[in-house]
Design an enzyme around this catalytic site. Sequence first.
Site, mmCIF file in Angstrom:
data_model
loop_
_atom_site.group_PDB
_atom_site.id
_atom_site.type_symbol
_atom_site.label_atom_id
_atom_site.label_comp_id
_atom_site.label_asym_id
_atom_site.label_seq_id
_atom_site.Cartn_x
_atom_site.Cartn_y
_atom_site.Cartn_z
ATOM 1 N N CYS A 168 0.822 -1.222 0.000
ATOM 2 C CA CYS A 168 0.000 0.000 0.000
ATOM 3 C C CYS A 168 0.852 1.268 0.000
ATOM 4 O O CYS A 168 0.374 2.344 -0.341
ATOM 5 C CB CYS A 168 -0.947 0.005 1.187
ATOM 6 S SG CYS A 168 -2.167 -1.295 1.093
ATOM 7 N N HIS A 183 -3.139 7.549 2.436
ATOM 8 C CA HIS A 183 -3.568 6.243 1.916
ATOM 9 C C HIS A 183 -4.992 6.004 2.394
ATOM 10 O O HIS A 183 -5.323 6.252 3.556
ATOM 11 C CB HIS A 183 -2.626 5.152 2.440
ATOM 12 C CG HIS A 183 -3.097 3.766 2.131
ATOM 13 N ND1 HIS A 183 -3.509 3.405 0.863
ATOM 14 C CD2 HIS A 183 -3.240 2.665 2.921
ATOM 15 C CE1 HIS A 183 -3.878 2.133 0.895
ATOM 16 N NE2 HIS A 183 -3.732 1.658 2.116
ATOM 17 N N ASN A 202 -9.968 0.701 -0.610
ATOM 18 C CA ASN A 202 -8.510 0.652 -0.491
ATOM 19 C C ASN A 202 -7.919 0.045 -1.772
ATOM 20 O O ASN A 202 -8.037 -1.154 -2.002
ATOM 21 C CB ASN A 202 -8.146 -0.182 0.738
ATOM 22 C CG ASN A 202 -6.641 -0.289 0.952
ATOM 23 O OD1 ASN A 202 -5.859 0.071 0.083
ATOM 24 N ND2 ASN A 202 -6.245 -0.786 2.117
HETATM 25 O O1 UT7 Z 1 -3.937 -0.817 3.493
HETATM 26 C C1 UT7 Z 1 -3.275 -1.625 4.407
HETATM 27 C C2 UT7 Z 1 -3.518 -1.177 5.775
HETATM 28 N N1 UT7 Z 1 -4.763 -1.702 6.243
HETATM 29 C C3 UT7 Z 1 -5.327 -1.157 7.259
HETATM 30 O O2 UT7 Z 1 -4.812 -0.183 7.773
HETATM 31 C C4 UT7 Z 1 -6.585 -1.770 7.795
HETATM 32 C C5 UT7 Z 1 -6.700 -1.453 9.251
HETATM 33 N N2 UT7 Z 1 -7.843 -2.087 9.893
HETATM 34 C C6 UT7 Z 1 -9.121 -1.701 9.714
HETATM 35 O O3 UT7 Z 1 -9.416 -0.867 8.849
HETATM 36 C C7 UT7 Z 1 -10.178 -2.274 10.638
HETATM 37 O O4 UT7 Z 1 -9.542 -3.000 11.645
HETATM 38 C C8 UT7 Z 1 -11.230 -3.183 9.922
HETATM 39 C C9 UT7 Z 1 -12.166 -2.334 9.061
HETATM 40 C C10 UT7 Z 1 -10.541 -4.217 9.058
HETATM 41 C C11 UT7 Z 1 -12.085 -3.894 10.957
HETATM 42 O O5 UT7 Z 1 -12.716 -2.941 11.802
HETATM 43 P P1 UT7 Z 1 -12.657 -3.116 13.393
HETATM 44 O O6 UT7 Z 1 -13.451 -2.005 13.964
HETATM 45 O O7 UT7 Z 1 -11.207 -3.199 13.766
HETATM 46 O O8 UT7 Z 1 -13.433 -4.453 13.612
HETATM 47 P P2 UT7 Z 1 -12.918 -5.814 14.311
HETATM 48 O O9 UT7 Z 1 -11.991 -6.544 13.398
HETATM 49 O O10 UT7 Z 1 -12.464 -5.504 15.691
HETATM 50 O O11 UT7 Z 1 -14.269 -6.613 14.412
HETATM 51 C C12 UT7 Z 1 -15.356 -6.130 15.223
HETATM 52 C C13 UT7 Z 1 -16.542 -7.027 14.973
HETATM 53 C C14 UT7 Z 1 -16.230 -8.519 15.054
HETATM 54 O O12 UT7 Z 1 -17.349 -9.168 15.612
HETATM 55 P P3 UT7 Z 1 -17.375 -9.581 17.175
HETATM 56 O O13 UT7 Z 1 -16.179 -10.486 17.346
HETATM 57 O O14 UT7 Z 1 -17.233 -8.276 17.915
HETATM 58 O O15 UT7 Z 1 -18.684 -10.235 17.329
HETATM 59 C C15 UT7 Z 1 -16.111 -8.926 13.614
HETATM 60 O O16 UT7 Z 1 -16.408 -10.299 13.409
HETATM 61 O O17 UT7 Z 1 -17.042 -6.805 13.630
HETATM 62 C C16 UT7 Z 1 -17.148 -8.057 12.970
HETATM 63 N N3 UT7 Z 1 -16.926 -7.821 11.552
HETATM 64 C C17 UT7 Z 1 -17.918 -7.523 10.704
HETATM 65 N N4 UT7 Z 1 -19.239 -7.369 10.879
HETATM 66 C C18 UT7 Z 1 -19.963 -7.059 9.792
HETATM 67 C C19 UT7 Z 1 -15.733 -7.849 10.888
HETATM 68 N N5 UT7 Z 1 -15.956 -7.575 9.599
HETATM 69 C C20 UT7 Z 1 -17.301 -7.371 9.457
HETATM 70 C C21 UT7 Z 1 -18.126 -7.041 8.357
HETATM 71 N N6 UT7 Z 1 -19.455 -6.902 8.581
HETATM 72 N N7 UT7 Z 1 -17.612 -6.876 7.108
#
Ligand code: UT7
Length: 326
Positions: free
Chosen positions: A113, A253, A283
């Site tokens: 990225c 980014h 992204n």
């Molecule tokens: O370009 C390279 C660099 N990349 C990045 O910088 C990405 C950085 N990370 C992020 O943008 C975020 O961490 C994500 C968007 C990937 C995820 O968001 P988050 O707020 O960190 O969510 P999480 O992974 O902590 O998940 C929270 C909850 C989980 O459910 P439980 O365990 O709380 O029941 C996940 O299973 O959200 C759930 N979840 C979803 N729910 C609905 C994860 N993905 C989804 C989804 N739809 N697509």
Amino acid sequence: MITAKIVGTGSWLPKKTVTNADLEKVLDTSDEWIVSRTGIRQRHVIGEQETVSNMATYAAQRALSMAGIKAQDLDLIVVGTVTGDVEFPAVACLVQGNLGASRAFAYDVRAVCSGFVFALSNALAYHQCGRVKRSLVIGVDALTRTLDWTDRSVAILFGDGAGAAVLVSDEEEGHGVFSTHLRSDGALWDLIYYPGEEGRHPCSGVKLEGGRFLRMCGNKTFKVAVSELANITLEALAANHMGIDEITWVIPHQANRRIIDAVGKRLGMPAEKFLVNIDRVANTSAASIPIMLDEANRQQKFASGDVLLLCAFGSGLAWGAALIRW
Ligand code: UT7
């Protein structure tokens, strides 16, 4: 000191779009979750018959046309990408062939990225030492080809595209791309990686499971991204004895709207200075910064003398910043 001035920009997005509503039909997710957690509403996805090198070529042609420079006059082509059509040769060589840029030397930079900022830094060094006078820097990726479309944690995040910039050497002090800052931390390689078919664990040599798909530990990556993007910005400013208020525009980014907002808060910068298109393109990896740069440039957002900060973060981990005086 010689610097390099951006005299043309271009970008290209595949025609096909996938909206959050489309994903709701096939994944346990919702438009509300995706928008509130990431800011993404749709992404452009490369078609079966489309290629990464063609996307890069179309973006390059637009940038060259804006610059009024012929491909034959280019000295250098550097492409930031990790999703070439073939394992080798470099996408840059395929683009060179497409453009007929026969005088240039061409190679790829694999900083995921952060690919565009790393490639830009590379090109700048050649300008600074007088080795090249006209260069073409491209960021292009098709990360959707690395995704498990049944994994909601990553399938919602990525899109495809290409962005390009044409640079010419410039001797006006403090103008053009005047400072780049690059960092990486390989100890955190497994926060985001794509093993590929033959991928092996770097320590044990054991074949990695699920080789066909990108893996990401989103939560941990998020935290490092916010702190390191803020740190690299402060480092870039300090190296040039500049204050935060001297930045006119930030082109970050586009990985997550919440990362961008958190970096702005941490730096005490108003949200209006951050140029954001993540809602429409998601992204796009190495393409994300040059696509935003081109869109804003074509909207004539930049005035002469404006200071632009480009800041990137991604797999490696690798991150970086570039300061440009327009
Ligand atoms: O370009 C390279 C660099 N990349 C990045 O910088 C990405 C950085 N990370 C992020 O943008 C975020 O961490 C994500 C968007 C990937 C995820 O968001 P988050 O707020 O960190 O969510 P999480 O992974 O902590 O998940 C929270 C909850 C989980 O459910 P439980 O365990 O709380 O029941 C996940 O299973 O959200 C759930 N979840 C979803 N729910 C609905 C994860 N993905 C989804 C989804 N739809 N697509």
